[in-house]
Design a protein around this motif. Structure first.
Motif, PDB file in Angstrom:
ATOM      1  N   SER A 156      13.175-113.518 -87.166  1.00 40.61           N
ATOM      2  CA  SER A 156      14.460-113.161 -87.696  1.00 40.61           C
ATOM      3  C   SER A 156      14.112-111.977 -88.555  1.00 40.61           C
ATOM      4  CB  SER A 156      14.946-114.370 -88.660  1.00 40.61           C
ATOM      5  OG  SER A 156      14.203-114.693 -89.661  1.00 40.61           O
ATOM      6  N   GLY A 157      15.064-111.255 -88.817  1.00 39.10           N
ATOM      7  CA  GLY A 157      14.877-110.097 -89.659  1.00 39.10           C
ATOM      8  C   GLY A 157      15.614-108.855 -89.200  1.00 39.10           C
ATOM      9  N   ILE A 158      16.044-107.961 -89.896  1.00 35.81           N
ATOM     10  CA  ILE A 158      16.523-106.787 -89.509  1.00 35.81           C
ATOM     11  C   ILE A 158      15.688-105.851 -88.691  1.00 35.81           C
ATOM     12  CG2 ILE A 158      18.496-107.145 -90.753  1.00 35.81           C
ATOM     13  CD1 ILE A 158      17.137-104.547 -92.572  1.00 35.81           C
ATOM     14  N   ASP A 159      15.920-105.001 -87.931  1.00 35.43           N
ATOM     15  CA  ASP A 159      15.016-103.956 -87.421  1.00 35.43           C
ATOM     16  C   ASP A 159      15.019-102.916 -88.654  1.00 35.43           C
ATOM     17  OD1 ASP A 159      14.655-104.881 -85.120  1.00 35.43           O
ATOM     18  OD2 ASP A 159      15.948-103.946 -83.769  1.00 35.43           O
ATOM     19  N   GLU A 160      13.881-102.138 -88.647  1.00 34.12           N
ATOM     20  CA  GLU A 160      13.763-101.287 -89.704  1.00 34.12           C
ATOM     21  C   GLU A 160      14.685-100.104 -89.632  1.00 34.12           C
ATOM     22  OE1 GLU A 160       9.592-100.045 -89.036  1.00 34.12           O
ATOM     23  OE2 GLU A 160       9.616 -98.863 -90.775  1.00 34.12           O
ATOM     24  N   ALA A 161      14.945 -99.565 -88.194  1.00 31.81           N
ATOM     25  CA  ALA A 161      15.820 -98.563 -87.726  1.00 31.81           C
ATOM     26  C   ALA A 161      17.250 -98.957 -88.359  1.00 31.81           C
ATOM     27  CB  ALA A 161      15.796 -98.421 -86.551  1.00 31.81           C
ATOM     28  N   ASN A 162      17.677-100.179 -88.522  1.00 30.65           N
ATOM     29  CA  ASN A 162      18.841-100.388 -89.121  1.00 30.65           C
ATOM     30  C   ASN A 162      19.021-100.925 -90.653  1.00 30.65           C
ATOM     31  OD1 ASN A 162      19.848-100.360 -86.301  1.00 30.65           O
ATOM     32  ND2 ASN A 162      19.384-102.724 -86.164  1.00 30.65           N
ATOM     33  N   ALA A 163      17.941-100.466 -91.295  1.00 30.70           N
ATOM     34  CA  ALA A 163      17.839-101.065 -92.580  1.00 30.70           C
ATOM     35  C   ALA A 163      18.756-100.418 -93.505  1.00 30.70           C
ATOM     36  CB  ALA A 163      16.296-101.009 -93.071  1.00 30.70           C
ATOM     37  N   LEU A 164      18.635 -99.218 -93.475  1.00 31.52           N
ATOM     38  CA  LEU A 164      19.633 -98.162 -94.310  1.00 31.52           C
ATOM     39  C   LEU A 164      21.296 -98.497 -94.414  1.00 31.52           C
ATOM     40  CD1 LEU A 164      19.791 -96.164 -96.629  1.00 31.52           C
ATOM     41  CD2 LEU A 164      19.865 -94.211 -94.944  1.00 31.52           C
ATOM     42  N   SER A 165      21.386 -98.541 -93.079  1.00 25.07           N
ATOM     43  CA  SER A 165      22.972 -98.960 -92.845  1.00 25.07           C
ATOM     44  C   SER A 165      23.327-100.289 -93.283  1.00 25.07           C
ATOM     45  CB  SER A 165      23.293 -98.795 -91.317  1.00 25.07           C
ATOM     46  OG  SER A 165      22.907 -99.567 -90.448  1.00 25.07           O
ATOM     47  N   ILE A 166      22.478-101.266 -92.920  1.00 18.27           N
ATOM     48  CA  ILE A 166      22.889-102.677 -93.672  1.00 18.27           C
ATOM     49  C   ILE A 166      22.586-102.558 -94.972  1.00 18.27           C
ATOM     50  CG2 ILE A 166      21.720-104.967 -93.798  1.00 18.27           C
ATOM     51  CD1 ILE A 166      21.091-104.607 -90.508  1.00 18.27           C
ATOM     52  N   ALA A 167      21.760-101.945 -95.726  1.00 17.16           N
ATOM     53  CA  ALA A 167      21.692-102.046 -96.916  1.00 17.16           C
ATOM     54  C   ALA A 167      22.905-101.091 -97.612  1.00 17.16           C
ATOM     55  CB  ALA A 167      20.335-101.252 -97.435  1.00 17.16           C
ATOM     56  N   ARG A 168      23.498-100.309 -97.243  1.00 16.65           N
ATOM     57  CA  ARG A 168      24.799 -99.537 -97.673  1.00 16.65           C
ATOM     58  C   ARG A 168      25.821-100.405 -97.467  1.00 16.65           C
ATOM     59  NH1 ARG A 168      23.118 -93.841 -95.804  1.00 16.65           N
ATOM     60  NH2 ARG A 168      22.589 -92.821 -97.533  1.00 16.65           N
ATOM     61  N   ALA A 169      25.880-101.319 -96.346  1.00 15.17           N
ATOM     62  CA  ALA A 169      27.014-102.182 -96.337  1.00 15.17           C
ATOM     63  C   ALA A 169      26.924-103.333 -97.266  1.00 15.17           C
ATOM     64  CB  ALA A 169      26.944-102.725 -94.704  1.00 15.17           C
ATOM     65  N   ILE A 170      25.826-103.877 -97.648  1.00 12.84           N
ATOM     66  CA  ILE A 170      25.604-104.936 -98.647  1.00 12.84           C
ATOM     67  C   ILE A 170      25.767-104.382-100.047  1.00 12.84           C
ATOM     68  CG2 ILE A 170      24.067-106.534 -99.406  1.00 12.84           C
ATOM     69  CD1 ILE A 170      22.735-107.110 -96.813  1.00 12.84           C
ATOM     70  N   LYS A 171      25.624-103.287-100.213  1.00 11.82           N
ATOM     71  CA  LYS A 171      25.570-102.844-101.666  1.00 11.82           C
ATOM     72  C   LYS A 171      26.759-103.122-102.181  1.00 11.82           C
ATOM     73  CE  LYS A 171      22.337-100.938-104.399  1.00 11.82           C
ATOM     74  NZ  LYS A 171      22.269-100.360-105.464  1.00 11.82           N
ATOM     75  N   PRO A 172      28.088-102.919-101.993  1.00 13.91           N
ATOM     76  CA  PRO A 172      29.296-102.964-102.391  1.00 13.91           C
ATOM     77  C   PRO A 172      29.668-104.586-102.554  1.00 13.91           C
ATOM     78  CG  PRO A 172      29.691-102.063-100.325  1.00 13.91           C
ATOM     79  CD  PRO A 172      28.144-102.128-100.694  1.00 13.91           C
ATOM     80  N   ILE A 173      29.064-105.366-101.891  1.00 13.51           N
ATOM     81  CA  ILE A 173      29.587-106.769-101.686  1.00 13.51           C
ATOM     82  C   ILE A 173      29.692-107.461-103.077  1.00 13.51           C
ATOM     83  CG2 ILE A 173      29.326-109.165-100.905  1.00 13.51           C
ATOM     84  CD1 ILE A 173      27.993-107.712 -98.249  1.00 13.51           C
ATOM     85  N   ALA A 174      30.695-108.023-103.675  1.00 13.44           N
ATOM     86  CA  ALA A 174      30.946-108.520-105.015  1.00 13.44           C
ATOM     87  C   ALA A 174      30.113-109.756-104.909  1.00 13.44           C
ATOM     88  CB  ALA A 174      32.396-109.008-105.169  1.00 13.44           C
ATOM     89  N   ASN A 175      29.420-109.903-106.343  1.00 16.80           N
ATOM     90  CA  ASN A 175      28.483-111.044-106.801  1.00 16.80           C
ATOM     91  C   ASN A 175      27.112-110.890-105.793  1.00 16.80           C
ATOM     92  OD1 ASN A 175      30.283-112.281-108.517  1.00 16.80           O
ATOM     93  ND2 ASN A 175      31.227-113.553-106.734  1.00 16.80           N
ATOM     94  N   ILE A 176      26.994-109.821-105.132  1.00 21.73           N
ATOM     95  CA  ILE A 176      25.626-109.762-104.394  1.00 21.73           C
ATOM     96  C   ILE A 176      24.904-108.823-104.801  1.00 21.73           C
ATOM     97  CG2 ILE A 176      24.443-109.081-102.269  1.00 21.73           C
ATOM     98  CD1 ILE A 176      25.418-111.961-102.264  1.00 21.73           C
ATOM     99  N   ARG A 177      23.661-109.073-105.391  1.00 19.67           N
ATOM    100  CA  ARG A 177      22.738-107.823-105.825  1.00 19.67           C
ATOM    101  C   ARG A 177      21.515-107.790-105.093  1.00 19.67           C
ATOM    102  NH1 ARG A 177      20.387-109.007-111.211  1.00 19.67           N
ATOM    103  NH2 ARG A 177      18.473-109.414-110.120  1.00 19.67           N
ATOM    104  N   LEU A 178      21.540-106.573-104.417  1.00 17.80           N
ATOM    105  CA  LEU A 178      20.267-106.461-103.377  1.00 17.80           C
ATOM    106  C   LEU A 178      19.229-105.945-104.112  1.00 17.80           C
ATOM    107  CD1 LEU A 178      19.218-106.449-100.441  1.00 17.80           C
ATOM    108  CD2 LEU A 178      20.119-103.979-100.329  1.00 17.80           C
TER     109      LEU A 178
END
Ligand code: PLP
Length: 223
Positions: free
Chosen positions: A129-151
């Motif tokens: 499991s795990g994300i591909d390196e190539a998708n990491a930035l877009s996934i991290a950007r999408a997660i950043k604003p989620i309420a109650n989550i701290r990446l």
């Protein structure tokens, strides 16, 4: 060797690896991976000084939490979205988030802030499991604003190998990827990498969390 003896031996090896790397010892959290071992094993390690424990299965975590007193839990396994409610708000860190949807579900279920890591699959193996390196930035950007989550950072698990040095390129890549992401989205202080066979190399490469099971608890019973 008892669990307590094993824990002390591993703790000394972690400390020595920090010293060799010129890093303060408190920078590295030793997560004792207790999956498939009984609550009594957790209590034994805790009595010897272990503070942080890692579990892979949501139901096992929920059952064990009640029996192990005041310890800090980490969820290190792959987590299905429908089990997020068993984990959110119950652990110090969810190490292996691999979709934006899982992060959103954890945020919805958490009471307060839930720290998480993104699991990155650097080995390219289909079974992992795990994300591909190539998708990491877009996934991290999408997660950043989620309420109650701290990446907080990234986690990886290199392909199994006899030689600990075989893990070094993966650990270095994770650190480089972390540095690249942090340059775009802000600080990502946590690198969860290193297991029984390769944790000293991981600490040399900048690990802040090492996840160690077998070297502390012995071979795991089969699930
Ligand atoms: C089981 C497990 C570990 C511990 O592995 P050992 O080789 O027993 O130290 C670490 N990380 C993850 C994600 C695991 O599933």
């Amino acid at each position: 060797m008892s669990i307590a003896d094993n824990w002390r031996a591993v703790r000394s090896r972690v400390d020595a690896a920090c010293d060799r790397a010129g890093r303060p010892r408190h920078e590295v959290t030793l997560v004792a991976v207790s999956k498939l071992h009984p609550a009594s094993a957790v209590r034994e390690a805790a009595a010897a000084g272990a503070t942080d424990f890692g579990e892979n299965y949501a139901q096992e975590l929920a059952a064990k939490r009640a029996d192990c007193g005041d310890v800090r839990w980490h969820f290190i396994g792959r987590l299905q979205r429908n089990k997020a409610k068993l984990v959110a708000g119950q652990v110090a860190l969810v190490h292996a988030v691999d979709t934006v949807e899982l992060a959103a579900e954890l945020g919805k279920r958490a009471q307060g802030i839930q720290p998480i890591l993104l699991a990155v699959n650097l080995g390219g193996e289909e079974t992992k499991s795990g994300i591909d390196e190539a998708n990491a930035l877009s996934i991290a950007r999408a997660i950043k604003p989620i309420a109650n989550i701290r990446l907080d950072g990234l986690m990886t698990m290199p392909p199994p190998a006899e030689d600990p040095e075989a893990s070094r390129p993966y650990f270095e890549r994770l650190r480089t990827l972390r540095d690249q992401l942090a340059a775009s989205i802000g600080p990502l202080p946590v690198l969860s990498m290193g297991m029984s066979g390769d944790f000293e190399v991981a600490i040399a490469c900048g690990a802040t969390h090492v996840r160690i099971g077998t070297a502390i608890f012995g071979a795991r019973p089969q699930p």
